[in-house]
Design an enzyme around this catalytic site. Sequence first.
Site, PDB file in Angstrom:
ATOM      1  N   ASN A 212     -16.464  18.058 -49.344  1.00 28.98           N
ATOM      2  CA  ASN A 212     -15.450  17.410 -48.501  1.00 28.98           C
ATOM      3  C   ASN A 212     -14.245  17.041 -49.370  1.00 28.98           C
ATOM      4  OD1 ASN A 212     -15.820  14.624 -49.592  1.00 28.98           O
ATOM      5  ND2 ASN A 212     -17.878  14.987 -48.822  1.00 28.98           N
ATOM      6  N   ASP A 281     -23.825  14.825 -45.045  1.00 27.56           N
ATOM      7  CA  ASP A 281     -24.910  14.509 -44.111  1.00 27.56           C
ATOM      8  C   ASP A 281     -25.873  15.687 -43.972  1.00 27.56           C
ATOM      9  OD1 ASP A 281     -24.052  11.921 -43.455  1.00 27.56           O
ATOM     10  OD2 ASP A 281     -22.485  12.755 -42.170  1.00 27.56           O
ATOM     11  N   LYS A 291     -26.119  35.182 -56.094  1.00 29.03           N
ATOM     12  CA  LYS A 291     -24.994  35.224 -55.159  1.00 29.03           C
ATOM     13  C   LYS A 291     -25.389  36.033 -53.916  1.00 29.03           C
ATOM     14  CE  LYS A 291     -20.304  36.662 -54.521  1.00 29.03           C
ATOM     15  NZ  LYS A 291     -19.490  37.823 -54.666  1.00 29.03           N
ATOM     16  N   PHE A 331     -18.800   2.184 -46.677  1.00 25.40           N
ATOM     17  CA  PHE A 331     -17.505   2.644 -46.171  1.00 25.40           C
ATOM     18  C   PHE A 331     -17.752   3.381 -44.870  1.00 25.40           C
ATOM     19  CE2 PHE A 331     -13.683   2.247 -48.895  1.00 25.40           C
ATOM     20  CZ  PHE A 331     -14.214   1.359 -49.810  1.00 25.40           C
ATOM     21  N   LYS A 345     -22.464   1.062 -37.650  1.00 29.82           N
ATOM     22  CA  LYS A 345     -23.011   1.370 -38.988  1.00 29.82           C
ATOM     23  C   LYS A 345     -23.455   0.087 -39.693  1.00 29.82           C
ATOM     24  CE  LYS A 345     -20.264   5.523 -39.438  1.00 29.82           C
ATOM     25  NZ  LYS A 345     -19.053   6.140 -39.952  1.00 29.82           N
ATOM     26  N   LYS A 349     -27.358   0.085 -40.540  1.00 33.74           N
ATOM     27  CA  LYS A 349     -27.743   0.231 -41.954  1.00 33.74           C
ATOM     28  C   LYS A 349     -27.981  -1.121 -42.639  1.00 33.74           C
ATOM     29  CE  LYS A 349     -25.184   4.610 -42.320  1.00 33.74           C
ATOM     30  NZ  LYS A 349     -24.695   5.661 -43.205  1.00 33.74           N
TER      31      LYS A 349
HETATM   32  N1  CTP Z   1     -23.749   7.511 -46.662  1.00 34.87           N
HETATM   33  C1  CTP Z   1     -24.871   7.596 -47.449  1.00 34.87           C
HETATM   34  N2  CTP Z   1     -25.685   8.681 -47.354  1.00 34.87           N
HETATM   35  C2  CTP Z   1     -25.406   9.692 -46.496  1.00 34.87           C
HETATM   36  C3  CTP Z   1     -24.240   9.604 -45.679  1.00 34.87           C
HETATM   37  C4  CTP Z   1     -23.443   8.492 -45.779  1.00 34.87           C
HETATM   38  O1  CTP Z   1     -25.133   6.682 -48.233  1.00 34.87           O
HETATM   39  N3  CTP Z   1     -26.202  10.747 -46.449  1.00 34.87           N
HETATM   40  C5  CTP Z   1     -22.902   6.302 -46.768  1.00 34.87           C
HETATM   41  C6  CTP Z   1     -21.483   6.549 -47.236  1.00 34.87           C
HETATM   42  O2  CTP Z   1     -21.406   6.457 -48.655  1.00 34.87           O
HETATM   43  C7  CTP Z   1     -20.704   5.434 -46.562  1.00 34.87           C
HETATM   44  C8  CTP Z   1     -21.484   5.173 -45.300  1.00 34.87           C
HETATM   45  O3  CTP Z   1     -22.779   5.762 -45.486  1.00 34.87           O
HETATM   46  O4  CTP Z   1     -20.707   4.253 -47.309  1.00 34.87           O
HETATM   47  C9  CTP Z   1     -20.888   5.734 -44.027  1.00 34.87           C
HETATM   48  O5  CTP Z   1     -20.573   7.087 -44.169  1.00 34.87           O
HETATM   49  P1  CTP Z   1     -19.897   7.881 -42.974  1.00 34.87           P
HETATM   50  O6  CTP Z   1     -19.791   9.313 -43.379  1.00 34.87           O
HETATM   51  O7  CTP Z   1     -18.683   7.169 -42.491  1.00 34.87           O
HETATM   52  O8  CTP Z   1     -20.940   7.712 -41.815  1.00 34.87           O
HETATM   53  P2  CTP Z   1     -22.360   8.301 -41.558  1.00 34.87           P
HETATM   54  O9  CTP Z   1     -23.366   7.214 -41.773  1.00 34.87           O
HETATM   55  O10 CTP Z   1     -22.564   9.544 -42.344  1.00 34.87           O
HETATM   56  O11 CTP Z   1     -22.271   8.600 -39.988  1.00 34.87           O
HETATM   57  P3  CTP Z   1     -21.325   9.654 -39.187  1.00 34.87           P
HETATM   58  O12 CTP Z   1     -21.275  10.880 -40.034  1.00 34.87           O
HETATM   59  O13 CTP Z   1     -22.049   9.823 -37.912  1.00 34.87           O
HETATM   60  O14 CTP Z   1     -19.993   8.985 -39.025  1.00 34.87           O
END
Ligand code: CTP
Length: 405
Positions: A212, A281, A291, A331, A345, A349
């Site tokens: 990302n 995620d 490859k 975040f 969240k 969490k």
């Molecule tokens: N985070 C994490 N582990 C993951 C995904 C996210 O620890 N596998 C943490 C990120 O570091 C951030 C928080 O979760 O502090 C929220 O991340 P965000 O991408 O905004 O949300 P998600 O929980 O992934 O939910 P969504 O993708 O549905 O918005």
Amino acid sequence: MSSLLNGKHILLGVSGGIAAYKAADVCSKLVKHGADVHVIMTENAQNFITTQTFEALCHHRTLTDTFDRTNPAEVEHIARAEEADLVLIAPATANIIGKLANGIADDMLSTSMLAVTCPKLIAPAMNTHMWMNPAVQANVARLREWGWTVIEPASGHLACGTTGAGKLPEPEILVQHVLHTIACPKDMCGMKVLVTAGPTCEDLDPVRFLSNRSSGKMGFQIAAAASSRGAEVLLISGPTALDTPIGVKRIDIRSAREMYDAVTSHSDQQDIIIKAAAVADFRPANVSEDKIKKSSGAMKQEAPVIPLERTDDILGHLGSHKKEGQFLCGFSMETQNLIENSRKKLEKKHLDLVAANNVKIAGAGFQGDTNVLTLISRNSETELPLLSKWDAANALLDEILRLRH
Ligand code: CTP
């Protein structure tokens, strides 16, 4: 320009090495951060750069002579030493290091240094063999013992023609050391803080990966700010091009799985955990050792389908295994329903705080040097204005300290 050093008196000592010309840039940068800078030069330094250069930059007479009576009302070396909030000697030659390590006071710089009581930084710069000489190393060790912070010389091509350790670090790095030492109140002393930053990379094969746009800048500024405020900081970072902030211990990881392992093996000892990383995620369900060719296996079809699987939610795991008294800040990156989704969240969490940002707002989110955060806790919601990531990091830490009380 910044106001980070407003009201701070800095004594800049310049001794006689070729890197003395870099001290002019250091002086200029400190003034631009709002510091009141006085410069003391040794006689040898004046062979490399003039007193007028510094006078034009800091608007004070450059001090060179202990017995100069231009201002008879003041004992200048004592007055400057007493008002100083910080001393930086850059570049420091083997000679001035030797004098300071032996209490010698035979010129304006060495005499003033016996009278200062504020934090003292020294940046040695010389030929590699001189730097490695046991006499110089013993003197440097002694200065460390006596409370001096020694900024290690960089390695590279030296003016004398050799290559090795002995270069004066770039002016920006010297200024970072000054900011680290005096720009912030030391209100996080004794706290252990873990910060995650940057993206994760989820490999598909040895040349391709899913990732990302996170640059890591926000997390690195949080780590830098917490360290400057006195905390013991561990930074766990995905791939970024950023330098490790001063005083911060860093572990580099690549994938969400590696971040999970690194975070969970250090999380128990932390007082505060701030998860600024943009963790994937999903990851490819299969990682090919070779490859993947267009004409084979998964890529055989015109538009191949890449099966994905969920990664572990690291923050979710930390929330459900929270240590007594530990503070957990996540975040939340959204493009719609920022507050509502971020509150979800926070609850789901088991977080104490969420720093929410809408990446669609100008000046917020990835890669830039600014951010627009809304800080959301169970009982409060604070919308911060557009801030530099440094100021946003400090505002976030202020809120964490407020909520921990
Ligand atoms: N985070 C994490 N582990 C993951 C995904 C996210 O620890 N596998 C943490 C990120 O570091 C951030 C928080 O979760 O502090 C929220 O991340 P965000 O991408 O905004 O949300 P998600 O929980 O992934 O939910 P969504 O993708 O549905 O918005």
